[in-house]
Design a protein around this motif. Structure first.
Motif, PDB file in Angstrom:
ATOM      1  N   UNK A  56       0.840  -1.197   0.000  1.00  6.43           N
ATOM      2  CA  UNK A  56       0.000   0.000   0.000  1.00  6.43           C
ATOM      3  C   UNK A  56       0.878   1.251   0.000  1.00  6.43           C
ATOM      4  N   UNK A  57       0.221   2.396  -0.006  1.00  5.40           N
ATOM      5  CA  UNK A  57       0.957   3.651  -0.119  1.00  5.40           C
ATOM      6  C   UNK A  57       1.948   3.829   1.028  1.00  5.40           C
ATOM      7  N   UNK A  58       1.532   3.418   2.209  1.00  4.74           N
ATOM      8  CA  UNK A  58       2.415   3.572   3.361  1.00  4.74           C
ATOM      9  C   UNK A  58       3.686   2.731   3.198  1.00  4.74           C
ATOM     10  N   UNK A  59       3.517   1.509   2.700  1.00  7.17           N
ATOM     11  CA  UNK A  59       4.680   0.648   2.508  1.00  7.17           C
ATOM     12  C   UNK A  59       5.616   1.216   1.445  1.00  7.17           C
ATOM     13  N   UNK A  60       5.011   1.752   0.400  1.00  5.45           N
ATOM     14  CA  UNK A  60       5.846   2.354  -0.646  1.00  5.45           C
ATOM     15  C   UNK A  60       6.648   3.523  -0.074  1.00  5.45           C
ATOM     16  N   UNK A  61       5.979   4.308   0.748  1.00  4.10           N
ATOM     17  CA  UNK A  61       6.647   5.437   1.406  1.00  4.10           C
ATOM     18  C   UNK A  61       7.825   4.942   2.246  1.00  4.10           C
ATOM     19  N   UNK A  62       7.585   3.894   3.015  1.00  4.34           N
ATOM     20  CA  UNK A  62       8.641   3.390   3.910  1.00  4.34           C
ATOM     21  C   UNK A  62       9.795   2.785   3.118  1.00  4.34           C
ATOM     22  N   UNK A  63       9.452   2.065   2.039  1.00  6.32           N
ATOM     23  CA  UNK A  63      10.520   1.461   1.228  1.00  6.32           C
ATOM     24  C   UNK A  63      11.412   2.557   0.653  1.00  6.32           C
ATOM     25  N   UNK A  64      10.781   3.616   0.159  1.00  8.30           N
ATOM     26  CA  UNK A  64      11.580   4.710  -0.417  1.00  8.30           C
ATOM     27  C   UNK A  64      12.442   5.362   0.653  1.00  8.30           C
ATOM     28  N   UNK A  65      11.854   5.575   1.830  1.00  9.93           N
ATOM     29  CA  UNK A  65      12.639   6.139   2.930  1.00  9.93           C
ATOM     30  C   UNK A  65      13.872   5.293   3.206  1.00  9.93           C
ATOM     31  N   UNK A  66      13.648   3.988   3.303  1.00  5.29           N
ATOM     32  CA  UNK A  66      14.759   3.104   3.630  1.00  5.29           C
ATOM     33  C   UNK A  66      15.793   3.114   2.508  1.00  5.29           C
ATOM     34  N   UNK A  67      15.316   3.223   1.273  1.00  7.17           N
ATOM     35  CA  UNK A  67      16.261   3.223   0.154  1.00  7.17           C
ATOM     36  C   UNK A  67      17.157   4.459   0.162  1.00  7.17           C
ATOM     37  N   UNK A  68      16.599   5.567   0.641  1.00  3.73           N
ATOM     38  CA  UNK A  68      17.432   6.766   0.729  1.00  3.73           C
ATOM     39  C   UNK A  68      18.612   6.511   1.664  1.00  3.73           C
ATOM     40  N   UNK A  69      18.343   5.823   2.787  1.00  2.00           N
ATOM     41  CA  UNK A  69      19.447   5.520   3.717  1.00  2.00           C
ATOM     42  C   UNK A  69      20.460   4.608   3.049  1.00  2.00           C
ATOM     43  N   UNK A  70      19.977   3.629   2.296  1.00  2.00           N
ATOM     44  CA  UNK A  70      20.908   2.727   1.606  1.00  2.00           C
ATOM     45  C   UNK A  70      21.735   3.491   0.578  1.00  2.00           C
ATOM     46  N   UNK A  71      21.069   4.411  -0.133  1.00  2.00           N
ATOM     47  CA  UNK A  71      21.792   5.202  -1.130  1.00  2.00           C
ATOM     48  C   UNK A  71      22.917   5.995  -0.481  1.00  2.00           C
ATOM     49  N   UNK A  72      22.592   6.600   0.654  1.00  2.00           N
ATOM     50  CA  UNK A  72      23.619   7.379   1.358  1.00  2.00           C
ATOM     51  C   UNK A  72      24.794   6.493   1.734  1.00  2.00           C
ATOM     52  N   UNK A  73      24.479   5.276   2.178  1.00  2.00           N
ATOM     53  CA  UNK A  73      25.561   4.376   2.576  1.00  2.00           C
ATOM     54  C   UNK A  73      26.378   3.951   1.353  1.00  2.00           C
ATOM     55  N   UNK A  74      25.705   3.744   0.207  1.00  3.67           N
ATOM     56  CA  UNK A  74      26.441   3.365  -1.006  1.00  3.67           C
ATOM     57  C   UNK A  74      27.376   4.501  -1.425  1.00  3.67           C
TER      58      UNK A  74
END
Lengths: 173, 325
Positions: free
Chosen positions: B273-291
């Motif tokens: 759902x929309x909330x999960x998509x929001x959370x996945x994107x949030x988490x991906x931003x952290x992964x991007x920063x780490x990359x």
């Protein structure tokens, strides 16, 4: 165990005989050709067969080859992907220039609905059995299929048009 | 517009005629648009409605179709890149790099390690800008304008980095066949390091604003959810697919541009759902920063582009100083 290309080739040839041909690697994707009458069954086999399990349709598109012979004027290219084994496969089917048509695969992949509509829109390839085959990106009133090679891009050096009507020059009286 | 008046042979006309609700009410048609649901990408929907419930929709998506394929037919490889900018200008460097990698595959060009790492950095920056817009605009759509303005200043910071690398901000046309056009300036790295320091603080705050916010949760949980099977059948990829619970990421499955050198997790959602998509994107931003941090730490020295003289001018000092006739 990775899905061996040789096994795919062997199994498909066993089942479809000379309706599948020209197996080979093309830029790191295993590719082959299938005849239009067999394409639906070939893709169904690739999807349903537990060993193959190509469950994801990455892409479906048309190509126009104006220089080919009459029976190979158009091609529809399918890209399938098996995420579990992480292997991809590319299937091409060639269609005749006059009334190109091929069976739809919308019953296998929901996503092919719009892709087939786009291919119809731009190449005029008819997908038999498609639930709603109408133009998707161009307007309904359009009568041509613009990605065919007989429609070249407009010559940018064209002089017979009055640029004032197209907002291209400020003053040209 | 002829579509506004429903033609009698339209499939909705038949459905309306055949359907009668128990209380005698009828289904109706509502025309939505042509509108711009996301500021751009205008499209029209003809909706089949039962009261306030949408039963079916017929979208017309082609209003701003720009025929890139046709334009590209007449252009050399390096002139097509400017078109890829316009496909998703929220993250145009990713499109640029995807195009270069396609061309390089076609021409069998091996890109030097340094260029590959720099590409990873720039692609992850682009991912951050894209997710940043996606998530903050979701906030705007659910009634929270502040978060959007707050994180948007960091998109500006990323654009300054782009500007330092390639001279452009939005439609970047970054890179060349075989690598980058020039070595990154020290200022680019400086800006990047400042960004890596400042942005996480802001993003953490942004997350705190939304993730446990009652209003936001009410408006996004169980909204627009999609099952994993459906997402797969409809050909979803990216965060939308991962939010439905499938851990497929092309960076892991088929690493390109040296993604195999970096450690990162693939965040997945559960209900799609929309909330999960929001959370996945949030988490991906952290992964991007780490990359990005990993890439900066491991950044190898070496040439900035492959040895493909067809696509690069020779260095100026060689042109003027070396005479080998």
């Amino acid at each position: 165990m990775a899905l061996e290309n040789a096994i795919i080739q062997e199994k498909l040839t066993q089942k479809f005989g000379n309706k599948v041909l020209n197996f080979g690697m093309s830029k790191d994707i295993f590719s082959f050709e299938a005849t239009p009458d067999a394409i639906h069954e070939v893709i169904r086999t690739l999807k349903v067969d537990e060993e193959f399990n190509f469950h994801f349709l990455t892409d479906l598109c048309g190509i126009h080859y104006p220089d080919n012979d009459e029976n190979h004027q158009f091609a529809v290219v399918y890209h399938l992907h098996n995420w579990v084994e992480n292997s991809r496969i590319r299937i091409t089917t060639f269609l005749a220039g006059e009334n190109p048509e091929v069976n739809t695969i919308t019953d296998l992949f929901l996503t092919s609905n719009w892709m087939e509509r786009e291919t119809w829109d731009f190449y005029g390839i008819n997908f038999k059995g498609h639930p709603q085959l109408k133009r998707i990106l161009n307007m309904d009133e359009m009568i041509s299929h613009p990605m065919r090679k007989e429609f070249p891009m407009e010559d940018s050096g064209r002089t017979d048009k009055d640029d004032r009507f197209f907002g291209r020059t400020a003053q040209k009286l | 517009m002829s579509d506004l008046l429903l033609l009698p042979e339209h499939r909705y006309a038949k459905i309306i005629e055949q359907t009668r609700n128990e209380d005698g009410s009828e289904l109706s048609i509502l025309n939505l648009g042509p509108t711009h649901p996301a500021t751009h990408g205008i499209f029209q929907n003809i909706l089949l409605m039962d009261g306030e419930r949408i039963l079916d929709a017929e979208p017309t998506i082609g209003y701003i179709h720009r025929a890139f394929e046709k334009i590209a037919e007449n252009r050399p490889f390096y002139q097509v890149n400017v078109l890829t900018d316009r496909m998703n200008y929220c993250s145009s460097p990713i499109n640029n790099m995807a195009w270069w990698m396609t061309v390089e595959k076609l021409l069998d060009i091996e890109v030097p390690k340094r260029a590959q790492y720099l590409r990873v950095i720039v692609m992850e920056l682009a991912r951050i800008t894209d997710h940043l817009i996606c998530n903050s605009i979701l906030g705007v759509d659910t009634g929270a304008y502040t978060g959007f303005l707050y994180v948007f200043q960091f998109r500006e910071k990323i654009y300054e980095i782009y500007e330092e690398i390639c001279g452009a901000r939005l439609t970047t046309n970054m890179g060349r066949i075989g690598g980058f056009e020039r070595e990154w300036s020290p200022k680019a790295f400086e800006l990047l390091n400042t960004f890596l320091e400042e942005f996480p603080v802001c993003w953490k705050e942004f997350e705190n604003l939304f993730e446990r916010n009652r209003i936001f949760i009410d408006r996004t949980v169980n909204v627009g959810s999609i099952t994993a099977e459906k997402a797969m059948a409809y050909g979803f990829t990216g965060p939308n697919l991962r939010a439905a619970g499938i851990d497929y990421d092309v960076r892991v499955a088929q690493p390109y541009s040296s993604y195999e050198d970096f450690d990162f997790i693939v965040p997945v959602g559960k209900s799609g759902d929309t909330y999960d998509r929001f959370c996945v994107r949030n988490a991906e931003v952290w992964e991007s920063l780490s990359i990005i941090r990993q890439a900066l730490a491991k950044l190898p020295e070496g040439p900035i582009h492959a040895d493909v003289p067809d696509y690069y001018l020779p260095p100026k000092e060689d042109v003027y100083n070396i005479w080998k006739a």
